[in-house]
Design a protein around this motif. Structure first.
Motif, PDB file in Angstrom:
ATOM      1  N   GLU A 162       0.782  -1.509  -0.157  1.00  0.00           N
ATOM      2  CA  GLU A 162       0.030   0.055   0.080  1.00  0.00           C
ATOM      3  C   GLU A 162       0.813   1.437  -0.019  1.00  0.00           C
ATOM      4  N   MET A 163       1.979   1.243   0.692  1.00  0.00           N
ATOM      5  CA  MET A 163       2.983   2.432   0.819  1.00  0.00           C
ATOM      6  C   MET A 163       3.367   2.709  -0.400  1.00  0.00           C
ATOM      7  N   ALA A 164       4.026   1.641  -1.186  1.00  0.00           N
ATOM      8  CA  ALA A 164       4.710   1.762  -2.546  1.00  0.00           C
ATOM      9  C   ALA A 164       3.713   2.212  -3.515  1.00  0.00           C
ATOM     10  N   ASP A 165       2.404   1.565  -3.502  1.00  0.00           N
ATOM     11  CA  ASP A 165       1.508   2.310  -4.404  1.00  0.00           C
ATOM     12  C   ASP A 165       1.093   3.607  -4.306  1.00  0.00           C
ATOM     13  N   SER A 166       0.984   3.946  -3.151  1.00  0.00           N
ATOM     14  CA  SER A 166       0.813   5.493  -2.733  1.00  0.00           C
ATOM     15  C   SER A 166       1.765   6.293  -3.340  1.00  0.00           C
ATOM     16  N   LEU A 167       3.041   5.799  -2.861  1.00  0.00           N
ATOM     17  CA  LEU A 167       4.183   6.825  -3.325  1.00  0.00           C
ATOM     18  C   LEU A 167       4.175   6.760  -5.005  1.00  0.00           C
ATOM     19  N   ALA A 168       3.798   5.619  -5.553  1.00  0.00           N
ATOM     20  CA  ALA A 168       3.970   5.569  -7.045  1.00  0.00           C
ATOM     21  C   ALA A 168       2.796   6.583  -7.525  1.00  0.00           C
ATOM     22  N   ARG A 169       1.726   6.820  -6.923  1.00  0.00           N
ATOM     23  CA  ARG A 169       0.540   7.538  -7.250  1.00  0.00           C
ATOM     24  C   ARG A 169       1.021   8.858  -7.161  1.00  0.00           C
ATOM     25  N   GLU A 170       1.804   9.423  -6.067  1.00  0.00           N
ATOM     26  CA  GLU A 170       2.566  10.627  -5.991  1.00  0.00           C
ATOM     27  C   GLU A 170       3.624  10.922  -7.098  1.00  0.00           C
ATOM     28  N   ILE A 171       4.121  10.011  -7.450  1.00  0.00           N
ATOM     29  CA  ILE A 171       5.366   9.883  -8.394  1.00  0.00           C
ATOM     30  C   ILE A 171       4.503  10.438  -9.883  1.00  0.00           C
ATOM     31  N   ALA A 172       3.236   9.562 -10.111  1.00  0.00           N
ATOM     32  CA  ALA A 172       2.498   9.901 -11.255  1.00  0.00           C
ATOM     33  C   ALA A 172       2.172  11.119 -11.287  1.00  0.00           C
ATOM     34  N   GLU A 173       1.574  11.832 -10.290  1.00  0.00           N
ATOM     35  CA  GLU A 173       1.051  13.091 -10.266  1.00  0.00           C
ATOM     36  C   GLU A 173       2.297  14.196 -10.555  1.00  0.00           C
ATOM     37  N   ALA A 174       3.449  14.004 -10.102  1.00  0.00           N
ATOM     38  CA  ALA A 174       4.539  14.805 -10.430  1.00  0.00           C
ATOM     39  C   ALA A 174       4.998  14.800 -11.772  1.00  0.00           C
TER      40      ALA A 174
END
Length: 91
Positions: free
Chosen positions: A72-84
């Protein structure tokens, strides 16, 4: 326990971001050059992915719970990277 060098963490972060977003390789490399917040996101993603992989060594009674947390943590960080990166279509 060995400590990871700053450069190794950055390289791991770059590799983690490139694995998740290979189509954005150029933009990832641009952001890694000058955006400290982006570098941190990528390093955190690499750490979460390492923790997810290392969870296989945990005692059986907590292994799945920890794996779920790290995933879940990795997926959340990946979503933030996608936003960036401006990738609106990342799940």
């Amino acid at each position: 326990m060995t400590s990871r060098s700053w450069d190794t963490e950055r390289e791991d972060g770059l590799a983690a971001a490139l694995r998740r977003f290979p189509e954005s390789a150029f933009r990832i490399r641009q952001l890694m050059l000058g955006n400290e917040a982006f570098k941190e996101l990528c390093s955190d993603l690499a750490a979460a992915e390492r923790a997810l992989e290392d969870a296989r060594h945990l005692p059986v009674n907590i292994r799945e719970k920890r794996r779920d947390e790290f995933a879940e943590m990795a997926d959340s960080l990946a979503r933030e990277i996608a936003e960036a990166l401006g990738s609106k279509g990342y799940p």
